[in-house]
Scaffold this active site. Structure first.
Site, PDB file in Angstrom:
ATOM      1  N   MET A  27       0.835  -1.198   0.000  1.00  0.00           N
ATOM      2  CA  MET A  27       0.000   0.000   0.000  1.00  0.00           C
ATOM      3  C   MET A  27       0.880   1.262   0.000  1.00  0.00           C
ATOM      4  O   MET A  27       0.388   2.356   0.275  1.00  0.00           O
ATOM      5  CB  MET A  27      -0.936  -0.002   1.207  1.00  0.00           C
ATOM      6  CG  MET A  27      -1.894  -1.197   1.183  1.00  0.00           C
ATOM      7  SD  MET A  27      -3.394  -0.927   2.114  1.00  0.00           S
ATOM      8  CE  MET A  27      -2.751  -0.610   3.736  1.00  0.00           C
ATOM      9  N   HIS A  31       9.026   1.177   3.512  1.00  0.00           N
ATOM     10  CA  HIS A  31      10.123   1.167   4.494  1.00  0.00           C
ATOM     11  C   HIS A  31      10.980  -0.061   4.236  1.00  0.00           C
ATOM     12  O   HIS A  31      10.722  -0.812   3.282  1.00  0.00           O
ATOM     13  CB  HIS A  31       9.557   1.199   5.917  1.00  0.00           C
ATOM     14  CG  HIS A  31       8.501   0.164   6.167  1.00  0.00           C
ATOM     15  ND1 HIS A  31       8.763  -1.188   6.152  1.00  0.00           N
ATOM     16  CD2 HIS A  31       7.169   0.279   6.409  1.00  0.00           C
ATOM     17  CE1 HIS A  31       7.657  -1.857   6.392  1.00  0.00           C
ATOM     18  NE2 HIS A  31       6.656  -0.990   6.536  1.00  0.00           N
ATOM     19  N   HIS A  34       9.286  -3.455   3.427  1.00  0.00           N
ATOM     20  CA  HIS A  34       8.860  -3.647   2.036  1.00  0.00           C
ATOM     21  C   HIS A  34      10.072  -3.941   1.147  1.00  0.00           C
ATOM     22  O   HIS A  34      10.014  -4.810   0.266  1.00  0.00           O
ATOM     23  CB  HIS A  34       8.179  -2.382   1.499  1.00  0.00           C
ATOM     24  CG  HIS A  34       6.930  -1.977   2.221  1.00  0.00           C
ATOM     25  ND1 HIS A  34       6.876  -0.888   3.053  1.00  0.00           N
ATOM     26  CD2 HIS A  34       5.671  -2.508   2.217  1.00  0.00           C
ATOM     27  CE1 HIS A  34       5.637  -0.756   3.515  1.00  0.00           C
ATOM     28  NE2 HIS A  34       4.895  -1.720   3.042  1.00  0.00           N
ATOM     29  N   GLN A  58     -10.370  -2.711   2.105  1.00  0.00           N
ATOM     30  CA  GLN A  58      -9.911  -3.392   3.315  1.00  0.00           C
ATOM     31  C   GLN A  58      -9.910  -2.477   4.538  1.00  0.00           C
ATOM     32  O   GLN A  58      -9.502  -2.886   5.622  1.00  0.00           O
ATOM     33  CB  GLN A  58      -8.540  -4.022   3.091  1.00  0.00           C
ATOM     34  CG  GLN A  58      -7.383  -3.046   2.987  1.00  0.00           C
ATOM     35  CD  GLN A  58      -6.111  -3.754   2.572  1.00  0.00           C
ATOM     36  OE1 GLN A  58      -5.991  -4.268   1.470  1.00  0.00           O
ATOM     37  NE2 GLN A  58      -5.132  -3.797   3.474  1.00  0.00           N
ATOM     38  N   GLN A 145       5.782 -11.639   7.155  1.00  0.00           N
ATOM     39  CA  GLN A 145       5.350 -12.349   8.369  1.00  0.00           C
ATOM     40  C   GLN A 145       4.738 -11.381   9.382  1.00  0.00           C
ATOM     41  O   GLN A 145       3.926 -11.762  10.223  1.00  0.00           O
ATOM     42  CB  GLN A 145       6.558 -13.082   8.982  1.00  0.00           C
ATOM     43  CG  GLN A 145       6.325 -13.748  10.315  1.00  0.00           C
ATOM     44  CD  GLN A 145       5.291 -14.866  10.243  1.00  0.00           C
ATOM     45  OE1 GLN A 145       5.078 -15.459   9.193  1.00  0.00           O
ATOM     46  NE2 GLN A 145       4.646 -15.126  11.372  1.00  0.00           N
ATOM     47  N   ASP A 147       2.390  -9.389   9.064  1.00  0.00           N
ATOM     48  CA  ASP A 147       0.926  -9.517   8.999  1.00  0.00           C
ATOM     49  C   ASP A 147       0.583 -11.006   8.905  1.00  0.00           C
ATOM     50  O   ASP A 147       0.160 -11.505   7.861  1.00  0.00           O
ATOM     51  CB  ASP A 147       0.390  -8.725   7.809  1.00  0.00           C
ATOM     52  CG  ASP A 147       0.712  -7.243   7.954  1.00  0.00           C
ATOM     53  OD1 ASP A 147       0.093  -6.589   8.792  1.00  0.00           O
ATOM     54  OD2 ASP A 147       1.620  -6.754   7.259  1.00  0.00           O
ATOM     55  N   GLN A 150      -2.870 -12.239   7.771  1.00  0.00           N
ATOM     56  CA  GLN A 150      -3.007 -11.993   6.332  1.00  0.00           C
ATOM     57  C   GLN A 150      -2.336 -13.122   5.545  1.00  0.00           C
ATOM     58  O   GLN A 150      -2.880 -13.622   4.551  1.00  0.00           O
ATOM     59  CB  GLN A 150      -2.385 -10.639   5.985  1.00  0.00           C
ATOM     60  CG  GLN A 150      -2.259 -10.348   4.512  1.00  0.00           C
ATOM     61  CD  GLN A 150      -1.888  -8.902   4.273  1.00  0.00           C
ATOM     62  OE1 GLN A 150      -2.712  -8.007   4.364  1.00  0.00           O
ATOM     63  NE2 GLN A 150      -0.618  -8.654   3.972  1.00  0.00           N
ATOM     64  N   SER A 182       6.487  -0.458  10.122  1.00  0.00           N
ATOM     65  CA  SER A 182       5.121  -0.359   9.613  1.00  0.00           C
ATOM     66  C   SER A 182       4.897   1.065   9.118  1.00  0.00           C
ATOM     67  O   SER A 182       5.390   2.028   9.729  1.00  0.00           O
ATOM     68  CB  SER A 182       4.125  -0.666  10.740  1.00  0.00           C
ATOM     69  OG  SER A 182       2.820  -0.259  10.362  1.00  0.00           O
TER      70      SER A 182
HETATM   71  P1  AMP Z   1       1.478  -2.897   3.507  1.00  0.00           P
HETATM   72  O1  AMP Z   1       2.016  -1.857   2.580  1.00  0.00           O
HETATM   73  O2  AMP Z   1       1.456  -2.492   4.941  1.00  0.00           O
HETATM   74  O3  AMP Z   1       0.174  -3.496   3.023  1.00  0.00           O
HETATM   75  O4  AMP Z   1       2.515  -4.090   3.457  1.00  0.00           O
HETATM   76  C1  AMP Z   1       2.879  -4.698   2.225  1.00  0.00           C
HETATM   77  C2  AMP Z   1       3.606  -5.980   2.512  1.00  0.00           C
HETATM   78  O5  AMP Z   1       4.795  -5.686   3.258  1.00  0.00           O
HETATM   79  C3  AMP Z   1       2.783  -6.956   3.360  1.00  0.00           C
HETATM   80  O6  AMP Z   1       3.000  -8.279   2.874  1.00  0.00           O
HETATM   81  C4  AMP Z   1       3.374  -6.779   4.729  1.00  0.00           C
HETATM   82  O7  AMP Z   1       3.244  -7.922   5.546  1.00  0.00           O
HETATM   83  C5  AMP Z   1       4.823  -6.515   4.402  1.00  0.00           C
HETATM   84  N1  AMP Z   1       5.472  -5.840   5.522  1.00  0.00           N
HETATM   85  C6  AMP Z   1       5.032  -4.738   6.179  1.00  0.00           C
HETATM   86  N2  AMP Z   1       5.857  -4.431   7.192  1.00  0.00           N
HETATM   87  C7  AMP Z   1       6.833  -5.378   7.205  1.00  0.00           C
HETATM   88  C8  AMP Z   1       7.974  -5.629   8.021  1.00  0.00           C
HETATM   89  N3  AMP Z   1       8.278  -4.832   9.047  1.00  0.00           N
HETATM   90  N4  AMP Z   1       8.748  -6.684   7.727  1.00  0.00           N
HETATM   91  C9  AMP Z   1       8.444  -7.496   6.676  1.00  0.00           C
HETATM   92  N5  AMP Z   1       7.387  -7.319   5.868  1.00  0.00           N
HETATM   93  C10 AMP Z   1       6.590  -6.274   6.125  1.00  0.00           C
END
Ligand code: AMP
Length: 277
Positions: A27, A31, A34, A58, A145, A147, A150, A182
């Site tokens: 999304m 960081h 990602h 969502q 991991q 999430d 998810q 995050s």
């Molecule tokens: P998001 O942009 O928050 O929807 O996250 C996109 C993807 O990055 C999802 O699969 C998350 O689980 C993963 N993700 C987010 N934060 C972390 C993290 N600290 N370590 C590893 N993967 C992450």
């Protein structure tokens, strides 16, 4: 690195890419967590596609869709540096035209914890991931991991619906003090940021207790106690679950995952740790 906005354009480009193709759904407001997913995808595929789409379906009506942080230019610079071949960033109306009326509902694994705290959340996640898989047709898709529920939902969906891709799960990337990275960490005030590592502390206590042979109930109680000792933290839930079904587990002999959600003001953070590894 190419930037693609339209569904049909992405499908047309996909037909020209050498395989295997790795997809990293995000999304945005990227960081190091990602970027770790992108690095892994880069190492395992000929072509790497990252989607940046703040998926409206969502988010609950009282959640942060409107104010979810966005930084598209900076995200693209990070993705280019990490070796991304293409960014897919559609407009909401391209993914959800007015006629849209089909949903993917994964039952069971969505009924507790994040599913219970955020009604409709996993329906939105499963639906958008199914759409992204159909549009990109990846060989592999990469999920964090961080999430964990998810991950369980997506793995269940892929198995149940016989989808033709592999799901790769990447370990959680943390700040030096243990806080899981995050996009929502950017909401935290300085005081809340200083208090936020309490999630990681509760998880490391849980793992230590598991190694000492303590039972699940004692570990749950201790995790709640650790969180409650932090005055700025409000515990939403703490649980020890089977990582595939997300059912509460009493036995710590098989696979077990400690999970928790904690609020700091209006910001809600989640984290998890395997206890059996
Ligand atoms: P998001 O942009 O928050 O929807 O996250 C996109 C993807 O990055 C999802 O699969 C998350 O689980 C993963 N993700 C987010 N934060 C972390 C993290 N600290 N370590 C590893 N993967 C992450």
């Amino acid at each position: 690195m190419e930037i693609v906005r339209e569904v049909d354009a992405l499908k047309a480009r996909r037909a020209t890419w050498p395989g295997p193709v790795g997809l990293v759904p995000t999304m945005g407001y990227l960081h190091e967590g990602h970027v770790e997913l992108v690095r892994r995808a880069r190492a395992e595929n000929a072509t790497v596609v990252v989607s940046i789409f703040v998926n409206p379906t969502q988010f609950g009506p009282s959640e942060d869709y409107g104010r979810y942080p966005r930084a598209f230019e900076r995200d693209c610079a990070m993705l280019e540096a990490a070796g991304t071949d293409a960014v897919f960033s559609p407009a909401p109306a391209a993914m959800y035209p007015e006629t849209f009326s089909s949903w993917v509902v994964v039952e069971g694994v969505t009924s507790r914890l994040e599913g219970a705290s955020r009604p409709g959340h996993f329906r939105g996640v499963a639906t958008v991931c199914n759409k992204l898989f159909n549009i990109v047709n990846p060989t592999r898709a990469y999920f964090g991991q961080k999430d964990a529920q998810q991950v369980a939902v997506i793995q269940r969906m892929v198995r149940d619906l016989n989808m033709n891709l592999d799901i790769v799960v990447v370990p959680t990337v943390r700040e030096a003090d243990g806080l899981a990275m995050s996009s929502r960490n950017s909401y935290l005030s300085a005081e809340h940021r200083a208090a936020a590592p309490v999630l990681y502390r509760a998880l490391t206590v849980a793992r230590a207790m598991r190694r000492e042979g303590r039972d699940a109930n004692a570990i749950r109680l201790k995790m709640a106690e650790v969180v409650r000792a932090e005055p700025l933290a409000v515990l939403d839930y703490v649980s020890i679950v089977n990582p595939s079904t997300f059912e509460e587990t009493e036995s710590l002999n098989g696979p077990s995952l400690a999970v928790l959600a904690v609020r700091f003001g209006a910001t809600r953070l989640i984290d998890n740790m395997r206890l059996d590894e």
